[in-house]
Design a protein around this motif. Structure first.
Motif: not given
Length: 267
Positions: A210-239
């Motif tokens: 199921i995790g592999w299917a998640r990687d194929l979904l286009p919205s996953t990368y928007g979710v990951e980018a937004l989720a990273r910015t909620f952290g105390p020290h966002p990894d802007w390169a990963a975003v």
């Protein structure tokens, strides 16, 4: 000498030599289609936008009893926010193009001197833009509900258009390639359900396949980018990397949708 006084053969030759009107350029045609689609969506889709927003907020309220905080809370809020985009840009756009194809609406666009890319990009951009209020409300409500920082929500200015382009292109392609209107509606619903299950649930709780299917979904990368910015020290390169993947997928899906439009318009 008046044209009516010319012999029939001379009049035919003069008419044949008359220049045709120039074909509309991409950017002006795109702006015209975008404005028309945005006006139409504003009237017809506002109730559904409320449904999409309340649905996402309701999911976060339910998950609040299961998730306390940390990375899981960030994933829930980011996934619920992007779900608003999926509901409108993927689900509703698939239904719209399915209805347009079934009702003969593509014949109307085919008679206009408008590039096919302008039709697809204009409709996709309008539907993606229409999600902005719902995503902002959902992100703010989720941040307050889970105690997440609000300082980096400006990233929605990049997440919404890029994830929206990827999902809107996918929705348009599904609607144009589906042989029947009912199948286009079904595919749009399935796509939104995939965005719900694979985007809202924390990735670490999903089984491997199921995790592999998640990687194929286009919205996953928007979710990951937004989720990273909620952290105390966002990894802007990963975003930035996640947003770059969104942009690449968006270009690819919109290109496929443009090809599907050409294919459907000539049939």
């Amino acid at each position: 000498m008046p044209t009516s006084a010319l012999p029939a053969t001379d009049r035919d030759a003069q008419d044949a030599a008359a220049p045709l009107a120039p074909r509309a350029r991409l950017l002006p045609a795109l702006a015209a289609v975008y404005r028309a689609q945005l006006s139409r969506a504003r009237v017809a889709r506002i109730p559904l936008l409320f449904v999409a927003t309340f649905q996402s907020i309701g999911i976060m309220v339910l998950m609040r009893g299961v998730v306390d905080g940390g990375s899981e809370a960030r994933a829930v809020v980011a996934g619920s926010t992007v779900l608003v985009v999926a509901f409108v840009a993927l689900n509703l756009l698939a239904q719209y193009f399915g209805q347009l194809r079934a009702g003969g609406g593509l014949d109307h666009y085919a008679t206009l001197p408008v590039p096919p890319a302008a039709v697809v990009l204009g409709a996709a951009g309008a539907y993606a833009s229409f999600t902005v209020p719902g995503t902002v409300v959902t992100a703010v409500a989720g941040s307050v509900l889970f105690g997440l920082p609000l300082g980096h929500l400006w990233i929605l200015g990049a997440v919404v258009p890029l994830a929206g382009a990827a999902l809107a292109g996918l929705g348009a392609a599904l609607g144009l390639l589906a042989p029947r209107q009912e199948l286009a509606t079904l595919l749009g619903q399935l796509g939104m359900s995939a965005a719900l299950l694979l985007g809202v649930l924390p990735a670490e709780r999903l089984p491997g396949p199921i995790g592999w299917a998640r990687d194929l979904l286009p919205s996953t990368y928007g979710v990951e980018a937004l989720a990273r910015t909620f952290g105390p020290h966002p990894d802007w390169a990963a975003v930035a990397a996640d947003l770059a993947v969104c942009a690449a997928v968006g270009l690819g899906s919109l290109a496929v949708a443009t090809w599907a439009y050409r294919r459907a318009a000539v049939r």
